[in-house]
Design a protein around this motif. Structure first.
Motif, mmCIF file in Angstrom:
data_model
loop_
_atom_site.group_PDB
_atom_site.id
_atom_site.type_symbol
_atom_site.label_atom_id
_atom_site.label_comp_id
_atom_site.label_asym_id
_atom_site.label_seq_id
_atom_site.Cartn_x
_atom_site.Cartn_y
_atom_site.Cartn_z
ATOM 1 N N PHE A 36 65.194 55.183 19.354
ATOM 2 C CA PHE A 36 66.363 54.943 18.515
ATOM 3 C C PHE A 36 66.641 56.226 17.739
ATOM 4 O O PHE A 36 65.896 56.578 16.810
ATOM 5 C CB PHE A 36 66.103 53.768 17.573
ATOM 6 N N PRO A 37 67.685 56.947 18.138
ATOM 7 C CA PRO A 37 67.951 58.250 17.512
ATOM 8 C C PRO A 37 68.368 58.114 16.058
ATOM 9 O O PRO A 37 68.755 57.036 15.595
ATOM 10 C CB PRO A 37 69.082 58.820 18.380
ATOM 11 N N SER A 38 68.300 59.219 15.355
ATOM 12 C CA SER A 38 68.654 59.216 13.932
ATOM 13 C C SER A 38 70.141 58.967 13.724
ATOM 14 O O SER A 38 70.553 58.470 12.670
ATOM 15 C CB SER A 38 68.249 60.545 13.294
ATOM 16 N N LYS A 39 70.956 59.300 14.717
ATOM 17 C CA LYS A 39 72.391 59.066 14.639
ATOM 18 C C LYS A 39 72.877 58.442 15.940
ATOM 19 O O LYS A 39 72.476 58.854 17.023
ATOM 20 C CB LYS A 39 73.135 60.380 14.389
ATOM 21 N N GLY A 40 73.727 57.461 15.830
ATOM 22 C CA GLY A 40 74.278 56.816 17.011
ATOM 23 C C GLY A 40 73.361 55.762 17.602
ATOM 24 O O GLY A 40 72.297 55.446 17.056
ATOM 25 N N LYS A 41 73.787 55.228 18.741
ATOM 26 C CA LYS A 41 73.030 54.179 19.409
ATOM 27 C C LYS A 41 72.241 54.756 20.578
ATOM 28 O O LYS A 41 72.581 55.822 21.102
ATOM 29 C CB LYS A 41 73.989 53.094 19.916
#
Length: 322
Positions: A137-142
């Protein structure tokens, strides 16, 4: 009309009022700081965080978040009888420990597990059909398709996971495995039993006082260490690599920071053969044998050195190219 000093103060107040951080921004920063602090506290105590549905919703799905989370979705309860789940969880623990105790440890990425019996609703939301799936699960976005790692297809070793994590987060983790002394203990026990039986049978132990015996033992130890087998014993390397698509076997690891067990055997054999060749050459030069026999020994020693030293150079050349 206001004095110039009073007017300057009013202008400065309005400037700070309009350009300063709003209450919403301050609340968001405070929430982010709280979440990062909570994750760091858990990661410090346990390298792999055990999450439930509420923790997942608050710390992973909800914003704000400036850190990545790698989660193993698994089924570890005994009644599930998922042996592969335990193996994948153990390898994740090795990777997380390597990251937690490294000198470059930061809050850029965290590792966690979620059990299907504790967070079945999350499995349904994410449409997970396998109980051994890694998701980033990235820090930004899906998460994208590349953020999914199936260990049953791509392998579950910590080194393979580290490569995938580096691709997704740009965080490079050097995997460090704890030594496994089980085989060493068994070997020592086996030798102790043999020596005990030999002593009870009244066998002669004069060989322990001979120089050649200790010379051979020292040489064997040196060959064992220079081959890299002890390093692989600690890291738990695989014997060979089999390409899942072509079935081709690779005996030499294409890199200078790792090697396969078969590779250590090849290197050890080449080192032993070169050593024997040098010993034969020395014996041919100093022995009292006939000239013809000494000549044959000399040719055999030279052949061993040239052939197997060339093999060592070939192994190192393959690794150096990568």
């Amino acid at each position: 009309m206001l004095p110039s000093g009073k007017m300057f103060q009013n202008v400065l107040f309005l400037f700070i009022l309009f350009l300063g951080p709003s209450n919403a921004q301050r609340n968001e920063e405070a929430l982010l700081s709280e979440k990062v602090g909570q994750m760091m506290e858990w990661a410090t105590k346990h390298s792999v965080i055990r999450m439930n549905g509420d923790m997942f919703e608050h710390l992973v799905m909800a914003s704000p978040r400036n850190y990545s989370v790698v989660i193993l979705f698994t089924a570890l309860r005994p009644q599930r009888q998922c042996k592969f789940c335990r193996q994948a969880a153990d390898e994740l623990q090795v990777l997380a420990n390597s990251w937690r105790y490294s000198s470059t440890f930061t809050n850029n990425v965290f590792f966690a597990t979620m059990d299907v019996d504790e967070a079945s609703d999350v499995f349904k939301i994410l449409n997970l059909n396998s109980a051994t799936t890694f998701l980033h699960f990235p820090s930004k976005g899906k998460p994208s398709q590349a953020d999914s790692f199936d260990p049953q297809v791509r392998g579950y070793k910590a080194e393979q996971l580290a490569g995938w994590v580096a691709d997704r987060t740009n965080v490079h983790i050097h995997v460090v495995r704890h030594p496994n002394y089980a085989r060493t203990v068994l070997l020592v026990f086996f030798l102790a039993v043999i020596c005990g039986l030999a002593y009870l049978q009244g066998h002669n132990f004069e060989f322990l006082f001979k120089k050649n015996f200790w010379a051979i033992c020292a040489l064997g130890f040196v060959l064992l260490m220079t081959s890299g087998q002890m390093w692989n014993h600690i890291r738990g390397a695989t014997y060979v690599y089999k390409n899942p698509k072509t079935g081709h076997l690779r005996y030499i690891h294409p890199g200078t920071r790792a090697q396969f067990v078969a590779e250590t055997h090849i290197v050890g054999l080449c080192n032993a053969a070169v050593t024997i060749g040098i010993v034969v050459l020395c014996e041919a030069a100093t022995s009292d044998l006939e000239f013809g026999k000494r000549k044959l020994m000399c040719l055999a020693g030279i052949s061993l050195v040239i052939l197997f030293f060339g093999g060592l150079l070939s192994v190192f050349t393959v690794k150096y190219r990568h």
